[in-house]
Write a protein that holds these residues in place. Structure first.
Motif, PDB file in Angstrom:
ATOM      1  N   ALA A   3       0.825  -1.215   0.000  1.00  0.00           N
ATOM      2  CA  ALA A   3       0.000   0.000   0.000  1.00  0.00           C
ATOM      3  C   ALA A   3       0.859   1.265   0.000  1.00  0.00           C
ATOM      4  CB  ALA A   3      -0.909   0.001   1.224  1.00  0.00           C
ATOM      5  N   SER A   4       2.167   1.100   0.128  1.00  0.00           N
ATOM      6  CA  SER A   4       3.052   2.272   0.252  1.00  0.00           C
ATOM      7  C   SER A   4       3.483   2.793  -1.117  1.00  0.00           C
ATOM      8  CB  SER A   4       4.298   1.895   1.067  1.00  0.00           C
ATOM      9  OG  SER A   4       5.177   1.120   0.262  1.00  0.00           O
ATOM     10  N   ASP A   5       4.022   4.016  -1.131  1.00  0.00           N
ATOM     11  CA  ASP A   5       4.525   4.617  -2.381  1.00  0.00           C
ATOM     12  C   ASP A   5       5.659   3.786  -2.975  1.00  0.00           C
ATOM     13  OD1 ASP A   5       2.730   6.601  -2.039  1.00  0.00           O
ATOM     14  OD2 ASP A   5       4.160   8.072  -1.242  1.00  0.00           O
ATOM     15  N   GLU A   6       6.379   3.074  -2.131  1.00  0.00           N
ATOM     16  CA  GLU A   6       7.513   2.276  -2.611  1.00  0.00           C
ATOM     17  C   GLU A   6       7.069   1.144  -3.536  1.00  0.00           C
ATOM     18  OE1 GLU A   6      10.875   2.998  -1.741  1.00  0.00           O
ATOM     19  OE2 GLU A   6       9.808   4.796  -1.115  1.00  0.00           O
ATOM     20  N   ALA A   7       5.777   0.793  -3.507  1.00  0.00           N
ATOM     21  CA  ALA A   7       5.276  -0.313  -4.338  1.00  0.00           C
ATOM     22  C   ALA A   7       4.578   0.209  -5.601  1.00  0.00           C
ATOM     23  CB  ALA A   7       4.314  -1.178  -3.524  1.00  0.00           C
ATOM     24  N   GLU A   8       4.897   1.442  -5.964  1.00  0.00           N
ATOM     25  CA  GLU A   8       4.223   2.120  -7.089  1.00  0.00           C
ATOM     26  C   GLU A   8       4.254   1.325  -8.393  1.00  0.00           C
ATOM     27  OE1 GLU A   8       3.049   5.306  -5.805  1.00  0.00           O
ATOM     28  OE2 GLU A   8       1.726   4.604  -7.404  1.00  0.00           O
ATOM     29  N   PHE A   9       5.347   0.618  -8.663  1.00  0.00           N
ATOM     30  CA  PHE A   9       5.493  -0.089  -9.956  1.00  0.00           C
ATOM     31  C   PHE A   9       5.212  -1.588  -9.822  1.00  0.00           C
ATOM     32  CE2 PHE A   9       8.036  -0.912 -14.002  1.00  0.00           C
ATOM     33  CZ  PHE A   9       7.126  -0.231 -14.815  1.00  0.00           C
ATOM     34  N   ILE A  10       4.607  -1.948  -8.721  1.00  0.00           N
ATOM     35  CA  ILE A  10       4.247  -3.359  -8.502  1.00  0.00           C
ATOM     36  C   ILE A  10       2.741  -3.483  -8.640  1.00  0.00           C
ATOM     37  CG2 ILE A  10       4.268  -5.289  -6.871  1.00  0.00           C
ATOM     38  CD1 ILE A  10       6.644  -3.962  -5.455  1.00  0.00           C
ATOM     39  N   THR A  11       2.298  -4.273  -9.595  1.00  0.00           N
ATOM     40  CA  THR A  11       0.851  -4.508  -9.709  1.00  0.00           C
ATOM     41  C   THR A  11       0.583  -5.879 -10.320  1.00  0.00           C
ATOM     42  OG1 THR A  11      -1.259  -3.432 -10.213  1.00  0.00           O
ATOM     43  CG2 THR A  11       0.395  -3.409 -11.984  1.00  0.00           C
ATOM     44  N   GLY A  12      -0.524  -6.482  -9.915  1.00  0.00           N
ATOM     45  CA  GLY A  12      -0.909  -7.802 -10.424  1.00  0.00           C
ATOM     46  C   GLY A  12      -0.107  -8.944  -9.825  1.00  0.00           C
ATOM     47  N   GLN A  13       0.548  -8.691  -8.694  1.00  0.00           N
ATOM     48  CA  GLN A  13       1.441  -9.701  -8.117  1.00  0.00           C
ATOM     49  C   GLN A  13       0.829 -10.379  -6.888  1.00  0.00           C
ATOM     50  OE1 GLN A  13       4.255 -10.408  -9.917  1.00  0.00           O
ATOM     51  NE2 GLN A  13       3.157  -8.970 -11.239  1.00  0.00           N
ATOM     52  N   VAL A  14       1.315 -11.583  -6.625  1.00  0.00           N
ATOM     53  CA  VAL A  14       0.914 -12.307  -5.411  1.00  0.00           C
ATOM     54  C   VAL A  14       2.163 -12.456  -4.539  1.00  0.00           C
ATOM     55  CG1 VAL A  14      -0.062 -14.427  -4.456  1.00  0.00           C
ATOM     56  CG2 VAL A  14      -0.802 -13.629  -6.713  1.00  0.00           C
ATOM     57  N   LEU A  15       2.138 -11.830  -3.386  1.00  0.00           N
ATOM     58  CA  LEU A  15       3.262 -11.920  -2.448  1.00  0.00           C
ATOM     59  C   LEU A  15       2.936 -12.995  -1.413  1.00  0.00           C
ATOM     60  CD1 LEU A  15       5.907 -10.966  -1.178  1.00  0.00           C
ATOM     61  CD2 LEU A  15       4.680  -8.995  -0.235  1.00  0.00           C
ATOM     62  N   HIS A  16       3.653 -14.123  -1.510  1.00  0.00           N
ATOM     63  CA  HIS A  16       3.427 -15.198  -0.538  1.00  0.00           C
ATOM     64  C   HIS A  16       4.162 -14.883   0.762  1.00  0.00           C
ATOM     65  CE1 HIS A  16       2.267 -17.419  -4.206  1.00  0.00           C
ATOM     66  NE2 HIS A  16       1.494 -18.103  -3.384  1.00  0.00           N
ATOM     67  N   VAL A  17       3.413 -14.889   1.832  1.00  0.00           N
ATOM     68  CA  VAL A  17       4.010 -14.663   3.160  1.00  0.00           C
ATOM     69  C   VAL A  17       3.676 -15.918   3.952  1.00  0.00           C
ATOM     70  CG1 VAL A  17       4.060 -13.133   5.176  1.00  0.00           C
ATOM     71  CG2 VAL A  17       3.611 -12.178   2.900  1.00  0.00           C
ATOM     72  N   ASP A  18       4.509 -16.944   3.757  1.00  0.00           N
ATOM     73  CA  ASP A  18       4.094 -18.289   4.179  1.00  0.00           C
ATOM     74  C   ASP A  18       5.251 -19.148   4.689  1.00  0.00           C
ATOM     75  OD1 ASP A  18       5.505 -18.804   1.894  1.00  0.00           O
ATOM     76  OD2 ASP A  18       3.926 -19.916   0.872  1.00  0.00           O
ATOM     77  N   GLY A  19       6.346 -18.488   5.066  1.00  0.00           N
ATOM     78  CA  GLY A  19       7.480 -19.262   5.601  1.00  0.00           C
ATOM     79  C   GLY A  19       8.000 -20.293   4.611  1.00  0.00           C
TER      80      GLY A  19
END
Ligand code: NAP
Length: 253
Positions: free
Chosen positions: A228-244
């Motif tokens: 949700a931050s400005d740093e993720a401006e060029f990231i879209t359509g991605q799935v970030l797995h946070v699953d160890g």
């Protein structure tokens, strides 16, 4: 200061299923960043408990069922009336009704698809005119590592797989309006949802984790805050797995 902890003082963040578990942790995270919060849950008692612990933040609480089009339209109108804009939508509300395919009732299939997939669709559709007119916005959909496949969860995995597809399609459709749409895929997280499992099922779940433990609700909140931050401006359509690491493959010991 890491990007995801930069202040979001002027941002309005709408979070569904905010009352407990992962949604409550996401709410706390954005409250710490100074955002204005619109917190939605089907259970008003959960919201009451949460907001009493979020001192300082400007908060609108909304009791609504995300699978109901009329209620979603109303809640988005209330957010606009109070705050005048929406910067971030987190589609977090989700339910499980686990069973093997032969035992999944039509009702359990419909409920899971209605809340997890249709609910996110309705919320995306309802906020889109606002985000489009702002020419900015971030949507983060909470899916699940289970979208890759999981025994006894055909209804849940179908809903989350559908939500991944919705994420990717809307990322393309919304990109020209500077609206980013991404997904976070949690692995097993210690929340009321998993606390509701039998001891045997919980132990089995933990045994299946590469790290040998469940993740924390705060692990998911941190990933959402980054997307949700400005740093993720060029990231879209991605799935970030946070699953160890669980999505990397099967454990073979
Ligand atoms: P949770 O502890 O059950 O919290 C979900 C919240 O959403 C509850 O307050 C629930 O209210 C609310 N809710 C349910 N149906 C709703 C509806 N129709 N409209 C509005 N609010 C509704 O679940 P969680 O573990 O925090 O999970 C949050 C999200 O992460 C879900 O999308 C889930 O699928 C996903 N996820 C969780 C895990 C995990 O291991 N925990 C793993 C992968 C993905 P009630 O309690 O009254 O129903």
């Amino acid at each position: 200061m890491p990007a995801a902890t930069q202040a979001m003082t002027d941002s309005v963040v709408l979070i569904t299923g905010a009352g407990q578990g992962i949604g409550a942790a996401i709410s706390r995270r954005f409250a710490d960043l100074g955002a204005k919060l619109a917190l939605v849950d089907v259970n008003p008692e959960h919201l009451q408990q949460l907001t009493s612990s979020l001192s300082g933040a400007e908060i609108l609480t909304l009791s609504a069922d995300v699978s109901n089009k009329e209620q979603v339209g109303l809640l988005v109108a209330q957010v606009i009336e109070k705050f005048g804009r929406i910067d971030v939508l987190v589609n977090n509300a989700g339910i499980i009704r686990d069973n093997l395919i032969s035992n999944i009732s039509e009702q359990d299939w419909d409920q899971v698809l209605d809340v997890n997939l249709k609910g996110a669709f309705l919320c995306c559709q309802a906020v889109f005119p606002t985000l489009k007119s702002q020419r900015s916005g971030k949507i983060v959909n909470i899916v699940s590592r289970a979208w890759l496949g999981s025994i006894g969860q055909a209804n849940y995995t179908s809903s989350k797989g559908g939500l991944v597809s919705l994420t990717r399609s809307l990322a393309l459709e919304f990109a020209r309006f500077q609206i980013n749409v991404n997904a976070v895929a949690p692995g097993a997280i210690d929340s009321p949802m998993t606390q509701g499992l039998t001891d045997q099922a919980r132990e089995r779940l933990i045994r299946m984790q590469p790290t040998g433990k469940m993740g924390k609700v705060e692990d998911i909140a941190a990933a959402v805050a980054f997307l949700a931050s400005d740093e993720a401006e060029f990231i879209t359509g991605q799935v970030l797995h946070v699953d160890g690491g669980k999505s990397c493959g099967l454990l073979s010991l």
